[in-house]
Design a protein around this motif. Structure first.
Motif, mmCIF file in Angstrom:
data_model
loop_
_atom_site.group_PDB
_atom_site.id
_atom_site.type_symbol
_atom_site.label_atom_id
_atom_site.label_comp_id
_atom_site.label_asym_id
_atom_site.label_seq_id
_atom_site.Cartn_x
_atom_site.Cartn_y
_atom_site.Cartn_z
ATOM 1 N N LYS A 123 0.838 -1.193 0.000
ATOM 2 C CA LYS A 123 0.000 0.000 0.000
ATOM 3 C C LYS A 123 0.877 1.248 0.000
ATOM 4 O O LYS A 123 1.877 1.315 0.714
ATOM 5 N N VAL A 124 0.476 2.221 -0.794
ATOM 6 C CA VAL A 124 1.164 3.515 -0.779
ATOM 7 C C VAL A 124 0.604 4.317 0.393
ATOM 8 O O VAL A 124 -0.593 4.607 0.438
ATOM 9 N N ILE A 125 1.466 4.669 1.343
ATOM 10 C CA ILE A 125 0.996 5.390 2.528
ATOM 11 C C ILE A 125 1.372 6.869 2.493
ATOM 12 O O ILE A 125 0.893 7.648 3.314
ATOM 13 N N ASN A 126 2.206 7.251 1.538
ATOM 14 C CA ASN A 126 2.536 8.674 1.408
ATOM 15 C C ASN A 126 3.177 8.922 0.047
ATOM 16 O O ASN A 126 3.956 8.106 -0.443
ATOM 17 N N ILE A 127 2.801 10.043 -0.560
ATOM 18 C CA ILE A 127 3.414 10.475 -1.822
ATOM 19 C C ILE A 127 4.121 11.788 -1.558
ATOM 20 O O ILE A 127 3.515 12.742 -1.061
ATOM 21 N N LEU A 136 7.798 8.032 -3.023
ATOM 22 C CA LEU A 136 6.638 7.663 -2.221
ATOM 23 C C LEU A 136 7.067 6.677 -1.146
ATOM 24 O O LEU A 136 8.181 6.149 -1.172
ATOM 25 N N VAL A 137 6.169 6.447 -0.190
ATOM 26 C CA VAL A 137 6.432 5.531 0.918
ATOM 27 C C VAL A 137 5.407 4.408 0.867
ATOM 28 O O VAL A 137 4.209 4.657 0.676
ATOM 29 N N VAL A 162 13.092 0.726 -4.737
ATOM 30 C CA VAL A 162 13.282 1.048 -3.325
ATOM 31 C C VAL A 162 14.703 1.574 -3.116
ATOM 32 O O VAL A 162 15.666 0.981 -3.606
ATOM 33 N N TYR A 163 14.821 2.688 -2.394
ATOM 34 C CA TYR A 163 16.160 3.211 -2.114
ATOM 35 C C TYR A 163 16.442 3.320 -0.612
ATOM 36 O O TYR A 163 17.582 3.567 -0.207
ATOM 37 N N GLU A 164 15.425 3.135 0.221
ATOM 38 C CA GLU A 164 15.632 3.146 1.671
ATOM 39 C C GLU A 164 14.645 2.175 2.303
ATOM 40 O O GLU A 164 13.447 2.209 1.996
ATOM 41 N N THR A 168 9.288 -1.708 8.787
ATOM 42 C CA THR A 168 7.881 -1.857 8.392
ATOM 43 C C THR A 168 7.459 -0.959 7.234
ATOM 44 O O THR A 168 6.283 -0.933 6.875
ATOM 45 N N CYS A 169 8.377 -0.231 6.658
ATOM 46 C CA CYS A 169 8.041 0.615 5.507
ATOM 47 C C CYS A 169 9.297 0.870 4.686
ATOM 48 O O CYS A 169 10.417 0.609 5.138
ATOM 49 N N SER A 170 9.090 1.384 3.481
ATOM 50 C CA SER A 170 10.223 1.653 2.592
ATOM 51 C C SER A 170 9.934 2.891 1.756
ATOM 52 O O SER A 170 8.771 3.237 1.508
ATOM 53 N N LYS A 171 11.021 3.539 1.304
ATOM 54 C CA LYS A 171 10.903 4.685 0.412
ATOM 55 C C LYS A 171 11.255 4.249 -1.009
ATOM 56 O O LYS A 171 12.210 3.505 -1.221
ATOM 57 N N VAL A 172 10.466 4.753 -1.945
ATOM 58 C CA VAL A 172 10.630 4.383 -3.349
ATOM 59 C C VAL A 172 10.928 5.632 -4.162
ATOM 60 O O VAL A 172 10.198 6.626 -4.077
ATOM 61 N N VAL A 173 12.006 5.602 -4.944
ATOM 62 C CA VAL A 173 12.299 6.695 -5.860
ATOM 63 C C VAL A 173 11.635 6.367 -7.195
ATOM 64 O O VAL A 173 11.790 5.270 -7.731
ATOM 65 N N LEU A 174 10.856 7.302 -7.705
ATOM 66 C CA LEU A 174 10.109 7.071 -8.940
ATOM 67 C C LEU A 174 11.021 7.196 -10.153
ATOM 68 O O LEU A 174 12.044 7.888 -10.116
ATOM 69 N N VAL A 175 10.611 6.567 -11.232
ATOM 70 C CA VAL A 175 11.407 6.608 -12.451
ATOM 71 C C VAL A 175 11.476 8.020 -13.018
ATOM 72 O O VAL A 175 12.409 8.357 -13.765
ATOM 73 N N ILE A 176 10.535 8.887 -12.667
ATOM 74 C CA ILE A 176 10.541 10.267 -13.162
ATOM 75 C C ILE A 176 11.409 11.176 -12.303
ATOM 76 O O ILE A 176 11.456 12.387 -12.532
ATOM 77 N N ASP A 177 12.095 10.614 -11.310
ATOM 78 C CA ASP A 177 13.017 11.381 -10.480
ATOM 79 C C ASP A 177 14.401 11.360 -11.126
ATOM 80 O O ASP A 177 14.791 10.385 -11.778
#
Length: 278
Positions: A123-127, A136-137, A162-164, A168-177
């Motif tokens: 689930k995406v919990i934060n953008i 996003l997280v 995923v970069y971090e 219980t959660c992870s940060k994802v760098v988007l391809v548009i970054d």
């Protein structure tokens, strides 16, 4: 008291005379079948007042009836509006539930259509709101098997990596970054290049390092080329070519690519846990 008498003396006298006449007429009328001449005169004189009082009473009764009906109508309207609001809320909840079910069905269908990929729902919990960091997280972390560079996709296409990682959660760098360039290729012609964020067009991508003779044209699909270092699986759709232009020095071509994923509306994603094995 004296001032009241002076102001209303005429009205009081008239009222007393009227009461006496009515009493007299009522008393004498009860003793005979037909009224006397005097009683007839009195009754004729009082007739306009009687009619006026009757009309007044009818109007008052009508007003009271209408007022009561107005209160009943308002109460009924309030009740109906409350029921309508409740029905609208239920309808919205049903629509939202159906949309969520459709998203999950799409992801499940994609998972079943790609049995070689170990896919895990998140689930995406934060953008992120920072325009310079497109990320996003998600609600999955190291406790769920997530690692650095785990690819993130949807049934539509590639999202990022995923970069971090936290428990219980992870940060994802988007391809548009700007931090998320990947190796990509043209699906129709297999031409390879580097896909990166377009610095001049936020939300867009560009495929660079293409030779002047590269077979690329608008409408062609761009897919991931697969990179072992980034655990990136091959063949995941990223976007479609919108235009192709030569670079400023004229030595290479550069393709503008529109992503297929709507990053602002992401709610559910898939993690490719066995990407390095593909």
């Amino acid at each position: 008291m004296q001032s009241f008498w002076r102001r209303n003396k005429g009205f009081v006298v008239f009222s007393l005379i009227l009461v006496v006449l009515i009493g007299f007429a009522s008393h004498t009328a009860g003793q005979r079948v037909y009224p006397s001449r005097l009683e007839g005169i009195i009754m004729q004189g009082l007739a306009p007042f009687s009619r006026a009082s009757t009309v007044l009473v009818q109007r008052i009764n009508g007003f009271v009836h209408n007022l009561r009906g107005l209160f009943v109508l308002r109460a009924r309207n309030f009740e109906l509006e409350s029921k309508l609001a409740a029905l609208q809320m239920q309808a919205n909840l049903l629509v939202e539930s159906e949309r969520e079910n459709q998203r999950l069905r799409d992801l499940l269908d994609y998972k079943e259509a790609n049995p070689t990929l170990a896919l895990k729902l998140a689930k995406v919990i934060n953008i992120g709101q920072n325009p310079w960091q497109q990320e996003l997280v998600i609600d999955q972390g190291s406790k769920h098997g997530v690692k650095i560079n785990t690819p993130v996709i949807t049934h539509q296409g590639f999202v990022g990596r995923v970069y971090e990682v936290l428990p219980t959660c992870s940060k994802v760098v988007l391809v548009i970054d700007s931090r998320g360039p990947i190796a990509a290729q043209v699906q129709e012609t297999r031409v390879r290049g580097t896909l990166e964020a377009d610095p001049d067009r936020p939300g867009m991508l560009r495929l660079i390092r293409l030779s002047r003779e590269a077979a690329v044209q608008p409408g062609y699909a761009i897919i991931t080329a697969g990179t072992a270092a980034l655990n990136l699986p091959k063949g995941i759709l990223v976007g479609y070519v919108e235009s192709v232009e030569p670079t400023a020095d004229g030595l290479q071509l550069e393709a503008s690519v529109r992503p297929v994923v709507g990053f602002d509306s992401l709610e559910d994603v898939l993690l490719v846990l066995n990407a390095g094995e593909q």
